[in-house]
Every structure is written in C-alpha cells, then in structure tokens.
Write a protein that holds these residues in place. Structure first.
Motif, short mmCIF file in Angstrom:
data_model
loop_
_atom_site.label_atom_id
_atom_site.label_comp_id
_atom_site.label_asym_id
_atom_site.label_seq_id
_atom_site.Cartn_x
_atom_site.Cartn_y
_atom_site.Cartn_z
N LYS A 150 -22.66 15.76 -59.44
CA LYS A 150 -21.41 15.12 -59.91
C LYS A 150 -20.17 15.92 -59.52
CE LYS A 150 -23.36 12.63 -63.85
NZ LYS A 150 -24.44 13.40 -64.53
N LYS A 151 -20.37 17.12 -58.98
CA LYS A 151 -19.21 17.92 -58.60
C LYS A 151 -18.57 17.36 -57.33
CE LYS A 151 -20.54 22.37 -60.66
NZ LYS A 151 -20.99 23.76 -60.36
N PRO A 152 -17.25 17.50 -57.18
CA PRO A 152 -16.58 16.91 -56.02
C PRO A 152 -16.94 17.56 -54.69
CG PRO A 152 -14.98 17.99 -57.48
CD PRO A 152 -16.32 18.13 -58.12
N LEU A 153 -17.19 16.72 -53.70
CA LEU A 153 -17.48 17.19 -52.33
C LEU A 153 -16.66 16.31 -51.39
CD1 LEU A 153 -21.04 17.96 -50.90
CD2 LEU A 153 -19.09 17.30 -49.51
N GLU A 154 -15.69 16.96 -50.78
CA GLU A 154 -14.73 16.24 -49.94
C GLU A 154 -15.14 16.38 -48.47
OE1 GLU A 154 -9.85 16.69 -49.45
OE2 GLU A 154 -11.00 18.12 -50.63
N GLU A 155 -15.01 15.27 -47.72
CA GLU A 155 -15.34 15.34 -46.29
C GLU A 155 -14.08 15.35 -45.44
OE1 GLU A 155 -18.06 12.56 -44.58
OE2 GLU A 155 -19.67 13.16 -45.95
N LYS A 156 -14.10 16.22 -44.43
CA LYS A 156 -12.96 16.31 -43.51
C LYS A 156 -13.48 16.32 -42.08
CE LYS A 156 -9.41 17.41 -46.37
NZ LYS A 156 -8.12 16.72 -46.36
N THR A 157 -12.56 16.27 -41.14
CA THR A 157 -12.93 16.43 -39.73
C THR A 157 -12.08 17.54 -39.13
OG1 THR A 157 -11.25 14.93 -38.93
CG2 THR A 157 -13.38 13.94 -39.50
#
Lengths: 249, 309
Positions: free
Chosen positions: A196-203
C-alpha cells in the motif's frame, strides 16, 4: 531529514552466472534477481537512522526495467516510506544513473544519499562518487560506521591498510561497505503493508537525461579456467611439491 | 596522447602499485606524467621520477591534499584535464574514491579495474566477481581508467624525469580528515606480495588465527589475508579481506587455510600462480581451483608445515 536510498536490481549473489557461448553477454533468463547486497546495507542504515529519530523519511529509488518494482517493494517492506522507479530498459551505466539520481535529489531535496559502494553485477564502484561530484557535495565512500549529525556526519571508512575517519559536511553522499550493519529481513506483515506504500513511476526523459551508453561492450567471455590440481597426502609431500615442482618457496 | 597517472603514495615514497599502473598506462600511450598530490611529498615525487618512461612528475602540495581527500584531489585533477587525454589510477581505495568523481566532472564514463589494454580505447575488465570478462570500447573523448594492478607487472626504473611543482587548487572544505588507523606491519603489502597465506572461518578465533597463520607467514615472508567470514567474525582486520569487494591478489603462491571457497573469495585470488588449499572438508569448492590440496585438520597440519619450512 529526508534520506534517499538508491537500490539496484541485480543477479542474486548466490547465483553462479553463465556467460553466453556467442560472447554477447551474461545469460540472465530465469535467473534469480535480488536487491544489490550493498544497497540492502545502505537501506538498513537509513532505517536505523529513522528508528533513532535522526531521519524523517526514506525514499528508495531504482533505475532499471519494470521488474525493479519487486526490488522496490522489498525496500518498502524493509522500511522505506515510498519509492520511485525510473524505468530504463537495457544497460544503464553509472554515469547515467548518477545523472538521473541528481534529478531525483533536486526534486526531493534529501540531505543524505546513502547507497552501496558497488553493484555486484558490473562491479564498477562509481555511482555514489559520480553523484556527489555532479551535485558538488561531499562524499564518504566505503563506510563501516556512520554517525549522522545535523550539519555534519562522521564516517569511518574501510581503506587499504586499515580504517580512516573523516567528517563530511551535509548534504552528503555515503557509500557503504560490508561491515556497516546486518540488514533485516522483511516481516510478512510489513510485506503486506508495503503493497500500500506509494511507488511512483518515472522515465529518464522526465529528468532530461540521455542514458545512451558511452562504453560499447564488444565481447563478454568466460575467464581463463584453472586446470585441476592434485591432492597431496601429507605436509611433507606438499612442501616437497612447492619446493621442487612448483618452485615457489 | 598525453596520460596523467595518479600516484599511490604515502608522501614519503610511491607504492609499487603505481609502477604497476604505469605499465598499464604505457600500453595506452607514451607521454606519461605522474601526479603526486600530498603534503611534504618531495620523497614520493622523487621516487615517482625514477620510474621508467615517465615524461615528468607533477607535485601538488597542500593541507587538503595530505590525505588525498576525494573532493580537493578530484578538483585538482580536473584543473589539469585540458592537457591530458587519458587519466589512469591504480584501483586502490584512493583511486576508487577519487576517479569516478573526476570522470563525472569531465562527463566521462569511467572504465573500472581494467586487467588488459587491448588498444588505446579498448580494455578488458572483470564483471560478476570475475566470473565474466568484458571487452569494452570507450567512446568518450577523454578516458578515465582504474587499473587492477594484479594484472600488470611493475615498471622498472629509468633515466629519471623532472619534478615540477604545481599550485594546488583551493579546497572547498567539504570534508575534513580526522584520523588514519593503519596497522604498522613489517610484512609485505597484500596487493603486491609474492606469497600470501589466508585464513578462513575454520580458524575459530582471533587467537587461533594468529597462532596458526602468522608463524608460517613469517617463515615464508608472506602477506596475510582472510576470507570475508573470518573478517566478519573478527578473526582478522578488514584490510586483510581477499575477494570481490576486498583485495584482489595474484601472488606466486596463495595458501588458503580453512577457506571453503565462496565465489566472492575466489574472485580475489584465482589469478595466483600456484594455489594451495588446506581444508577439513574434501568437497570444499576451493579444491576445484587448487593446484595442491591437502585434506585434514588444519590445527595439526599447520604446525607441521611451519616445522618443515
């Protein structure tokens, strides 16, 4: 104080890797992957600093393929608060990784970046030093002890011949050696919570970084193998062989 | 092609590792300057000037450089970068600390721990703890290279080169050196010793390690090494560790005592000319790469070995 912990997804340290017969690289199909053990130690140190009340937030960041999600979930289960995955397919060199991490540092403003001294796949031992240089920060490599203050950190470093202690001004980049701590295992409840912890995707493009490799890998081959030796039956025979056959004593 | 070689030194003299890195540098190009950065380091500069094939020695002295802190040393090297195409250092803890910083400031991807110079822009380097060897070609205009010194013989002495003093660049004061805890020893340096004897977890304690290993080291004039397990258990200091993340050694004779032979350890010593393994467990992986294997109780075998040497 915010801390950034870069973690790399690598071949598990127990795996004996196989070199592809055509010299094109190392066979990574169906091989167990794990978090780079040195990065695990760095993350453990960040968690201990948070438990000691010196750190408020731990951000884990990984640069690699989509599967590095798993590595970041492990980091979250161990105790990181949130995670950032910068998706890059194919080989990404330490210089490009350092440039991407610089972008993350500029966005997140941590006062400490702590990471492994090297990754056990390419054995480069460059990323932390490069990041520190690009940021114009201090650096403390090969740390076997870290005392974090408000403006400074005291670091004991493992160097050739023994140990060296230095004091670095914050913000700083610390790279960790084997004996800094023993990382914990994630507990099952924490593994569940990590989902449930936030995991942000980037490029890479989000940070405007060109990740094109500068080194062209021409060939990857098996190292020369040693031919099998013999068993000797006694110390006397060993000494005789070393004196009269190998002539090394 | 001008090359700047960073000297590994203690202000008094240069380490043999510098002579080994010089051999690698001379395979890349001919115009080689050695940089000695330190404080009251004339002795080191004079020693560097004696090495064969050196064009000149640059001596930079300041308080900040005395202990070769990464930030001022990298700034110094970058300030000299205009005059050089290639930067070379031995892959010691100093070289590994400083060179990636130089590379990043020059926007160059460093080539770490080369074991062979294929051509001036192409090198071989081990990856995966030496279980694979990669041949890489650098496309960067300038090259930043660290050298795994066990792969190169030391360069001898030559006609002598001039020593020129440099003005050190201002230190930004990011780091402060506090203390070195370097054990004084009369034994040879692990990285360049002709004979190395290493102990593993099977030694059982710090006292036993010293009691069993050191007398043989003394008789053979050997450097002493240890496996990671022995270091982690406190039987031996950290700087004795041989392996992927410790020292990489290639002596004429390597004696592994009570070491099972994890791949990370083998990575640090399989370049030895002759390997001896002494271990209770006849199935230990160390025997697969040993030239001479002896199975038995090391607490009986080692004292006997000492007597027979």
């Amino acid at each position: 104080m915010k801390v950034l912990v870069p973690v790399k997804r690598v071949v598990d340290y127990n795996v004996k890797i196989r070199v592809k017969a055509d010299g094109s690289g190392v066979d990574l199909a169906n091989v167990k992957m794990s978090m780079n053990p040195f990065d695990e130690i760095a993350l453990e140190e960040a968690i201990r600093l948070k438990e000691a009340g010196k750190v408020t937030e731990i951000i884990a960041v990984s640069i690699g393929p989509a599967q590095a999600h798993d590595t970041l979930r492990t980091a979250l289960a161990m105790g990181a608060d949130r995670a950032i995955l910068i998706i890059v397919d194919g080989a990404v060199e330490p210089l490009a990784v350092a440039k991407l991490l610089k972008g993350v540092v500029e966005a997140e403003a941590p006062r400490l970046v702590i990471l492994g001294k090297q990754a056990i796949d390419d054995d480069s031992n460059q990323t932390g030093q490069m990041l520190s240089a690009l940021l114009g920060w201090s650096q403390a490599t090969f740390a076997s002890k870290l005392e974090l203050g408000d403006d400074k950190a005291l670091v004991l470093r493992e160097v050739d011949g023994g140990l060296q202690s230095i004091e670095v001004s914050l913000p700083t980049v610390v790279t960790v050696d084997l004996r800094l701590n023993e990382p914990r295992y994630a507990s099952l409840p924490n593994i569940m919570k990590a989902k449930k912890k936030p995991l942000e995707e980037k490029t890479a493009a989000d940070y405007g970084v060109d990740v094109e490799p500068r080194l062209k890998v021409l060939r990857t081959e098996e190292p020369g193998t040693r031919k099998a030796g013999i068993r000797v039956g006694s110390v006397a025979e060993l000494v005789d062989k070393l004196r009269n056959e190998a002539r090394v004593i | 092609m001008a090359i700047l070689l960073l000297a590994e030194h203690n202000n008094v003299t240069v380490s043999e590792l510098t002579a080994r890195a010089l051999t690698a540098a001379s395979q890349i190009g001919a115009e080689i300057d050695i940089l000695v950065a330190g404080k009251v380091a004339q002795g080191a500069a004079d020693a560097a000037a004696k090495l064969a094939g050196v064009r000149r020695v640059l001596l930079a002295e300041s308080d900040a450089l005395e202990n070769q802190l990464a930030e001022p040393l990298a700034d110094l090297i970058v300030s000299l970068a205009g005059g050089y195409d290639v930067f070379v250092a031995a892959a010691t803890t100093t070289g590994k600390n400083v060179f990636p910083r130089v590379a990043a400031l020059l926007d160059v991807m460093q080539v770490s721990e080369i074991v062979e110079v294929v051509s001036p822009d192409t090198f071989k380097r081990p990856i995966y703890a030496g279980n694979a060897i990669q041949t890489v070609q650098s496309s960067d205009a300038k090259k930043v290279i660290t050298v795994r010194t066990s792969g190169f013989a030391p360069e001898g002495n030559g006609a002598g080169a001039p020593v020129e003093a440099l003005t050190a660049v201002a230190d930004r004061g990011l780091s402060v050196f506090l203390e070195n805890r370097i054990a004084k020893s009369d034994r040879p340096e692990l990285g360049s010793a002709r004979v190395v004897i290493s102990g593993g977890r099977a030694l059982g304690s710090l006292e036993k390690f010293r009691e069993v290993i050191l007398p043989i080291a003394d008789k053979l004039g050997a450097a002493v090494g240890a496996s990671r397990a022995a270091v982690d258990a406190g039987y031996a200091p950290n700087d004795w560790q041989v392996g992927q993340t410790g020292k990489i050694v290639a002596p004429d004779l390597y004696i592994a005592v009570g070491i099972s032979g994890a791949i990370q350890h083998l990575a640090g010593m399989k370049g030895a000319k002759v390997i001896v393994a002494i271990n209770k467990d006849g199935d230990a992986p160390i025997f697969q790469i040993a030239d001479y294997g002896l199975v038995g109780d090391l607490f009986e075998l080692l004292p006997e070995l000492e007597r027979l040497l």
